[in-house]
Scaffold this motif. Structure first.
Motif, PDB file in Angstrom:
ATOM      1  N   PRO A 218      40.437  36.475  42.269  1.00  0.00           N
ATOM      2  CA  PRO A 218      39.761  36.389  40.978  1.00  0.00           C
ATOM      3  C   PRO A 218      40.684  36.851  39.860  1.00  0.00           C
ATOM      4  O   PRO A 218      41.413  37.830  40.005  1.00  0.00           O
ATOM      5  N   MET A 219      40.659  36.098  38.770  1.00  0.00           N
ATOM      6  CA  MET A 219      41.492  36.442  37.618  1.00  0.00           C
ATOM      7  C   MET A 219      40.819  35.957  36.356  1.00  0.00           C
ATOM      8  O   MET A 219      39.894  35.155  36.395  1.00  0.00           O
ATOM      9  N   PHE A 220      41.316  36.448  35.250  1.00  0.00           N
ATOM     10  CA  PHE A 220      40.822  36.049  33.949  1.00  0.00           C
ATOM     11  C   PHE A 220      41.983  35.455  33.170  1.00  0.00           C
ATOM     12  O   PHE A 220      43.087  36.013  33.166  1.00  0.00           O
ATOM     13  N   THR A 221      41.713  34.331  32.516  1.00  0.00           N
ATOM     14  CA  THR A 221      42.737  33.634  31.752  1.00  0.00           C
ATOM     15  C   THR A 221      42.232  33.384  30.334  1.00  0.00           C
ATOM     16  O   THR A 221      41.038  33.495  30.055  1.00  0.00           O
ATOM     17  N   GLU A 222      43.161  33.060  29.473  1.00  0.00           N
ATOM     18  CA  GLU A 222      42.820  32.627  28.121  1.00  0.00           C
ATOM     19  C   GLU A 222      43.785  31.517  27.750  1.00  0.00           C
ATOM     20  O   GLU A 222      44.989  31.650  27.978  1.00  0.00           O
ATOM     21  N   HIS A 223      43.286  30.438  27.212  1.00  0.00           N
ATOM     22  CA  HIS A 223      44.024  29.226  26.861  1.00  0.00           C
ATOM     23  C   HIS A 223      45.025  28.832  27.966  1.00  0.00           C
ATOM     24  O   HIS A 223      46.152  28.438  27.705  1.00  0.00           O
ATOM     25  N   GLY A 224      44.575  28.956  29.221  1.00  0.00           N
ATOM     26  CA  GLY A 224      45.390  28.533  30.352  1.00  0.00           C
ATOM     27  C   GLY A 224      46.472  29.500  30.774  1.00  0.00           C
ATOM     28  O   GLY A 224      47.303  29.169  31.623  1.00  0.00           O
ATOM     29  N   THR A 225      46.495  30.703  30.216  1.00  0.00           N
ATOM     30  CA  THR A 225      47.497  31.686  30.602  1.00  0.00           C
ATOM     31  C   THR A 225      46.831  32.898  31.253  1.00  0.00           C
ATOM     32  O   THR A 225      45.731  33.293  30.876  1.00  0.00           O
TER      33      THR A 225
ATOM     34  N   GLU B 118      31.713  41.964  35.161  1.00  0.00           N
ATOM     35  CA  GLU B 118      30.710  41.827  34.104  1.00  0.00           C
ATOM     36  C   GLU B 118      31.139  42.590  32.852  1.00  0.00           C
ATOM     37  O   GLU B 118      30.936  42.120  31.725  1.00  0.00           O
ATOM     38  N   TRP B 119      31.729  43.755  33.046  1.00  0.00           N
ATOM     39  CA  TRP B 119      32.232  44.526  31.910  1.00  0.00           C
ATOM     40  C   TRP B 119      33.297  43.722  31.169  1.00  0.00           C
ATOM     41  O   TRP B 119      33.285  43.654  29.932  1.00  0.00           O
ATOM     42  N   ILE B 120      34.237  43.125  31.919  1.00  0.00           N
ATOM     43  CA  ILE B 120      35.304  42.329  31.296  1.00  0.00           C
ATOM     44  C   ILE B 120      34.705  41.171  30.504  1.00  0.00           C
ATOM     45  O   ILE B 120      35.067  40.943  29.345  1.00  0.00           O
ATOM     46  N   LEU B 121      33.776  40.448  31.101  1.00  0.00           N
ATOM     47  CA  LEU B 121      33.175  39.301  30.414  1.00  0.00           C
ATOM     48  C   LEU B 121      32.362  39.732  29.194  1.00  0.00           C
ATOM     49  O   LEU B 121      32.318  39.016  28.190  1.00  0.00           O
ATOM     50  N   GLY B 122      31.732  40.905  29.263  1.00  0.00           N
ATOM     51  CA  GLY B 122      30.993  41.414  28.120  1.00  0.00           C
ATOM     52  C   GLY B 122      31.914  41.852  26.988  1.00  0.00           C
ATOM     53  O   GLY B 122      31.632  41.631  25.809  1.00  0.00           O
TER      54      GLY B 122
END
Length: 123
Positions: free
Chosen positions: A43-50, A25-29
């Motif tokens: 679980p991971m976080f990506t941006e523009h497919g990377t 939640e901290w990361i998404l905020g």
């Protein structure tokens, strides 16, 4: 965090599950442009497919992986934070504080460094 709902329910220890939820939640905020994804049951976080940053849980710790390049770049910071590490990840023991400043620096670094990246992993 719908993408992580099934993963989170599989964390048996309620305090560990709550801690992981708080970190996500901290990361998404802090980074609302990141996309939460579950790949290879991680679980991971990506941006523009990377890939930007990923996590996995274990009995005694939460593993954090900013990719091997990120680990090399932040090796001193990880050591100063007191986290144990391997070539590809560092571990936050369940009884240790989360160094959010370090997480923020890693995520920001990967977002900037991979801004023009057209692949999932660095080449």
């Amino acid at each position: 965090m719908e993408a992580f709902a099934d993963y989170l329910t599989k964390i048996d220890e309620p305090q560990q599950r709550k801690r992981v939820e708080e970190i996500f939640e901290w990361i998404l905020g802090k980074f609302p442009n990141l996309q939460p994804e579950l790949k290879w049951n991680q679980p991971m976080f990506t941006e523009h497919g990377t890939y930007i940053i990923g996590f996995s849980t274990a009995k005694h710790h939460l593993s954090v992986s900013p990719e091997e390049f990120g680990m090399e770049h932040f090796a001193d910071d990880i050591a100063q934070a007191g986290y144990s590490a391997t070539k590809g990840l560092f571990r936050i023991r369940w009884n240790e504080p989360v160094n959010y400043e370090l997480l923020e620096k890693m995520i920001e670094f990967n977002i900037i460094d991979k801004a023009d990246c057209t692949t999932f992993w660095r080449k």
